[in-house]
Design a protein around this motif. Structure first.
Motif, PDB file in Angstrom:
ATOM      1  N   ASP A  90      -2.883   7.563  -0.918  1.00  0.00           N
ATOM      2  CA  ASP A  90      -4.220   7.172  -0.469  1.00  0.00           C
ATOM      3  C   ASP A  90      -5.180   8.335  -0.229  1.00  0.00           C
ATOM      4  O   ASP A  90      -6.370   8.112   0.002  1.00  0.00           O
ATOM      5  CB  ASP A  90      -4.147   6.282   0.769  1.00  0.00           C
ATOM      6  CG  ASP A  90      -3.593   6.994   1.996  1.00  0.00           C
ATOM      7  OD1 ASP A  90      -3.253   8.195   1.901  1.00  0.00           O
ATOM      8  OD2 ASP A  90      -3.496   6.346   3.050  1.00  0.00           O
TER       9      ASP A  90
ATOM     10  N   LEU B  75       0.791   3.486  -3.019  1.00  0.00           N
ATOM     11  CA  LEU B  75      -0.394   4.265  -3.364  1.00  0.00           C
ATOM     12  C   LEU B  75      -0.353   5.642  -2.710  1.00  0.00           C
ATOM     13  O   LEU B  75       0.316   5.839  -1.682  1.00  0.00           O
ATOM     14  CB  LEU B  75      -1.658   3.531  -2.906  1.00  0.00           C
ATOM     15  CG  LEU B  75      -1.850   2.115  -3.445  1.00  0.00           C
ATOM     16  CD1 LEU B  75      -3.083   1.478  -2.806  1.00  0.00           C
ATOM     17  CD2 LEU B  75      -1.965   2.121  -4.961  1.00  0.00           C
TER      18      LEU B  75
ATOM     19  N   ILE C 181      -8.830   6.511  -2.033  1.00  0.00           N
ATOM     20  CA  ILE C 181      -8.213   5.190  -1.956  1.00  0.00           C
ATOM     21  C   ILE C 181      -8.178   4.684  -0.520  1.00  0.00           C
ATOM     22  O   ILE C 181      -8.425   3.505  -0.261  1.00  0.00           O
ATOM     23  CB  ILE C 181      -6.793   5.223  -2.562  1.00  0.00           C
ATOM     24  CG1 ILE C 181      -6.877   5.479  -4.073  1.00  0.00           C
ATOM     25  CG2 ILE C 181      -6.043   3.926  -2.296  1.00  0.00           C
ATOM     26  CD1 ILE C 181      -5.530   5.670  -4.745  1.00  0.00           C
ATOM     27  N   ARG C 182      -7.931   5.571   0.427  1.00  0.00           N
ATOM     28  CA  ARG C 182      -7.820   5.132   1.821  1.00  0.00           C
ATOM     29  C   ARG C 182      -9.127   4.585   2.382  1.00  0.00           C
ATOM     30  O   ARG C 182      -9.131   3.875   3.387  1.00  0.00           O
ATOM     31  CB  ARG C 182      -7.311   6.274   2.698  1.00  0.00           C
ATOM     32  CG  ARG C 182      -8.257   7.449   2.822  1.00  0.00           C
ATOM     33  CD  ARG C 182      -7.618   8.584   3.592  1.00  0.00           C
ATOM     34  NE  ARG C 182      -8.438   9.774   3.651  1.00  0.00           N
ATOM     35  CZ  ARG C 182      -7.949  11.003   3.702  1.00  0.00           C
ATOM     36  NH1 ARG C 182      -6.638  11.185   3.678  1.00  0.00           N
ATOM     37  NH2 ARG C 182      -8.747  12.047   3.772  1.00  0.00           N
TER      38      ARG C 182
ATOM     39  N   SER D  64      -8.387   9.954  -5.085  1.00  0.00           N
ATOM     40  CA  SER D  64      -9.342   8.965  -5.564  1.00  0.00           C
ATOM     41  C   SER D  64      -8.619   8.055  -6.556  1.00  0.00           C
ATOM     42  O   SER D  64      -7.538   8.417  -7.056  1.00  0.00           O
ATOM     43  CB  SER D  64     -10.517   9.647  -6.257  1.00  0.00           C
ATOM     44  OG  SER D  64     -10.086  10.263  -7.463  1.00  0.00           O
ATOM     45  N   PRO D  65      -9.171   6.882  -6.887  1.00  0.00           N
ATOM     46  CA  PRO D  65      -8.530   6.044  -7.901  1.00  0.00           C
ATOM     47  C   PRO D  65      -8.320   6.782  -9.214  1.00  0.00           C
ATOM     48  O   PRO D  65      -7.263   6.659  -9.848  1.00  0.00           O
ATOM     49  CB  PRO D  65      -9.506   4.877  -8.060  1.00  0.00           C
ATOM     50  CG  PRO D  65     -10.202   4.782  -6.746  1.00  0.00           C
ATOM     51  CD  PRO D  65     -10.334   6.192  -6.282  1.00  0.00           C
TER      52      PRO D  65
ATOM     53  N   ILE E 213      -6.037  -1.496  -7.489  1.00  0.00           N
ATOM     54  CA  ILE E 213      -5.547  -0.187  -7.936  1.00  0.00           C
ATOM     55  C   ILE E 213      -4.032  -0.224  -8.131  1.00  0.00           C
ATOM     56  O   ILE E 213      -3.494   0.275  -9.120  1.00  0.00           O
ATOM     57  CB  ILE E 213      -5.938   0.906  -6.928  1.00  0.00           C
ATOM     58  CG1 ILE E 213      -7.461   1.096  -6.934  1.00  0.00           C
ATOM     59  CG2 ILE E 213      -5.243   2.231  -7.242  1.00  0.00           C
ATOM     60  CD1 ILE E 213      -7.990   1.883  -5.753  1.00  0.00           C
TER      61      ILE E 213
ATOM     62  N   GLU F 222       0.803  -1.223   0.000  1.00  0.00           N
ATOM     63  CA  GLU F 222       0.000   0.000   0.000  1.00  0.00           C
ATOM     64  C   GLU F 222       0.834   1.271   0.000  1.00  0.00           C
ATOM     65  O   GLU F 222       0.342   2.339  -0.369  1.00  0.00           O
ATOM     66  CB  GLU F 222      -0.935   0.021   1.215  1.00  0.00           C
ATOM     67  CG  GLU F 222      -2.157  -0.863   1.068  1.00  0.00           C
ATOM     68  CD  GLU F 222      -3.131  -0.658   2.220  1.00  0.00           C
ATOM     69  OE1 GLU F 222      -3.177   0.474   2.776  1.00  0.00           O
ATOM     70  OE2 GLU F 222      -3.834  -1.604   2.576  1.00  0.00           O
TER      71      GLU F 222
ATOM     72  N   ASN G 214      -9.640  -3.881  -3.145  1.00  0.00           N
ATOM     73  CA  ASN G 214      -9.692  -2.840  -4.176  1.00  0.00           C
ATOM     74  C   ASN G 214      -8.407  -2.016  -4.201  1.00  0.00           C
ATOM     75  O   ASN G 214      -7.973  -1.566  -5.269  1.00  0.00           O
ATOM     76  CB  ASN G 214     -10.918  -1.958  -3.988  1.00  0.00           C
ATOM     77  CG  ASN G 214     -12.189  -2.647  -4.441  1.00  0.00           C
ATOM     78  OD1 ASN G 214     -12.149  -3.528  -5.295  1.00  0.00           O
ATOM     79  ND2 ASN G 214     -13.322  -2.268  -3.872  1.00  0.00           N
ATOM     80  N   LYS G 215      -7.793  -1.812  -3.049  1.00  0.00           N
ATOM     81  CA  LYS G 215      -6.478  -1.157  -3.036  1.00  0.00           C
ATOM     82  C   LYS G 215      -5.460  -2.003  -3.810  1.00  0.00           C
ATOM     83  O   LYS G 215      -4.633  -1.479  -4.555  1.00  0.00           O
ATOM     84  CB  LYS G 215      -5.996  -0.947  -1.602  1.00  0.00           C
ATOM     85  CG  LYS G 215      -6.762   0.102  -0.826  1.00  0.00           C
ATOM     86  CD  LYS G 215      -6.254   0.184   0.603  1.00  0.00           C
ATOM     87  CE  LYS G 215      -7.041   1.198   1.420  1.00  0.00           C
ATOM     88  NZ  LYS G 215      -6.590   1.233   2.836  1.00  0.00           N
TER      89      LYS G 215
ATOM     90  N   TYR H  54      -5.424   9.117  -8.917  1.00  0.00           N
ATOM     91  CA  TYR H  54      -4.161   8.376  -8.851  1.00  0.00           C
ATOM     92  C   TYR H  54      -3.760   7.852 -10.228  1.00  0.00           C
ATOM     93  O   TYR H  54      -2.593   7.972 -10.643  1.00  0.00           O
ATOM     94  CB  TYR H  54      -4.277   7.221  -7.854  1.00  0.00           C
ATOM     95  CG  TYR H  54      -2.990   6.443  -7.681  1.00  0.00           C
ATOM     96  CD1 TYR H  54      -1.851   7.065  -7.164  1.00  0.00           C
ATOM     97  CD2 TYR H  54      -2.913   5.101  -8.033  1.00  0.00           C
ATOM     98  CE1 TYR H  54      -0.665   6.362  -7.003  1.00  0.00           C
ATOM     99  CE2 TYR H  54      -1.734   4.392  -7.871  1.00  0.00           C
ATOM    100  CZ  TYR H  54      -0.620   5.028  -7.364  1.00  0.00           C
ATOM    101  OH  TYR H  54       0.556   4.337  -7.204  1.00  0.00           O
TER     102      TYR H  54
ATOM    103  N   ILE I 279     -14.117   0.291  -8.708  1.00  0.00           N
ATOM    104  CA  ILE I 279     -12.974   1.192  -8.577  1.00  0.00           C
ATOM    105  C   ILE I 279     -13.302   2.590  -9.083  1.00  0.00           C
ATOM    106  O   ILE I 279     -13.206   3.572  -8.333  1.00  0.00           O
ATOM    107  CB  ILE I 279     -11.755   0.630  -9.354  1.00  0.00           C
ATOM    108  CG1 ILE I 279     -11.435  -0.811  -8.923  1.00  0.00           C
ATOM    109  CG2 ILE I 279     -10.548   1.539  -9.149  1.00  0.00           C
ATOM    110  CD1 ILE I 279     -11.028  -0.969  -7.494  1.00  0.00           C
TER     111      ILE I 279
END
Length: 243
Positions: free
Chosen positions: A96, A94, A140-141, A99-100, A151, A91, A147-148, A103, A133
């Motif tokens: 976080d 990422l 993301i957090r 948003s996806p 991503i 993680e 789902n993380k 990112y 997603i």
């Protein structure tokens, strides 16, 4: 692309995490790296990605350019190789608080990919994302561990890298997503000729998709299986059931 590892060593205090005298991974390899906890799999990947500095030795990467030429370097010498490499370890990769969508746009921007190209790239992952997603109005957090994981894996593939490194990619994924990921990785390897390295505790998934397998124990490679055949699973199962 090809990978050459030479006399690579890394220790933490008195514990030897990685001690590999020599390893050559040829072009177009889908390599599974297996071993029990503490075998050195993640440390090896971090050394290959220059996230850790080795005590000794080197990791040399050779990429094939579109014009037919080659570009080779040691990972701790320059940064150019990162353009051709995609990875997801955990993680911490990422951002976080984005948003996806934000990112993915960030990854696209640093990879010189336009928004239109990004949209086309993301369509390849529709089945993997499973409607969970994009368009969720979540950071993301706030998303689930699975789902993380998705991503991170998608972000490692957006820029069509020649080298992909994924640490425990099947973690947190439901069985359907695991099967979709297996097909994604096999198809990507076949279509692009990229080398893909995965580590996994899931022996079945690893054996299913890998054409070569490295078995690690206490930081060392104790078996390099270059032909994954019907005997491979039995051999590895015997190793992991030995106690």
């Amino acid at each position: 692309m090809e990978i050459q590892i030479h006399k690579l060593k890394k220790s933490f205090s008195t514990k030897v995490a990685v001690d590999i005298d020599s390893l050559e991974i040829p072009d177009n390899t889908l390599l599974g790296v297996v071993g029990n906890n503490g075998a050195g799999k993640t440390t090896l990947f971090r050394l290959m990605l220059d996230l850790l500095k080795p005590d000794e030795g080197e990791v040399h990467l050779t990429f094939r350019m579109k014009d037919g030429s080659t570009y080779g370097t040691n990972v701790n010498v320059d940064e150019e190789w990162k353009k051709y490499t995609g990875a997801f370890i955990d993680e911490s990769f990422l951002i976080d608080y984005l948003s996806p969508e934000e990112y993915f746009e960030f990854i696209a921007k640093i990879s010189n990919i336009t928004k239109e190209e990004l949209s086309e790239h993301l369509q390849r992952f529709d089945a993997f994302m499973n409607g969970e997603i994009i368009g969720q109005n979540k950071l993301i957090r706030s998303m689930s561990a699975g789902n993380k994981q998705k991503i991170g894996i998608i972000s490692s593939l957006i820029h069509s890298p020649q080298l992909v490194i994924l640490d425990e990619p099947f973690n947190f994924l439901d069985p359907t997503s695991q099967n979709i990921l297996k097909k994604m990785l096999v198809d990507y390897n076949k279509e692009t000729g990229a080398s893909i390295l995965i580590s996994s505790h899931n022996l079945m998934h690893t054996v299913d998709i890998s054409n070569k397998i490295v078995l690690m124990e206490h930081g060392r490679i104790i078996r390099y299986i270059t032909e994954n055949d019907e005997n491979t699973r039995n051999e590895l199962e015997q190793y992991f059931n030995k106690d």
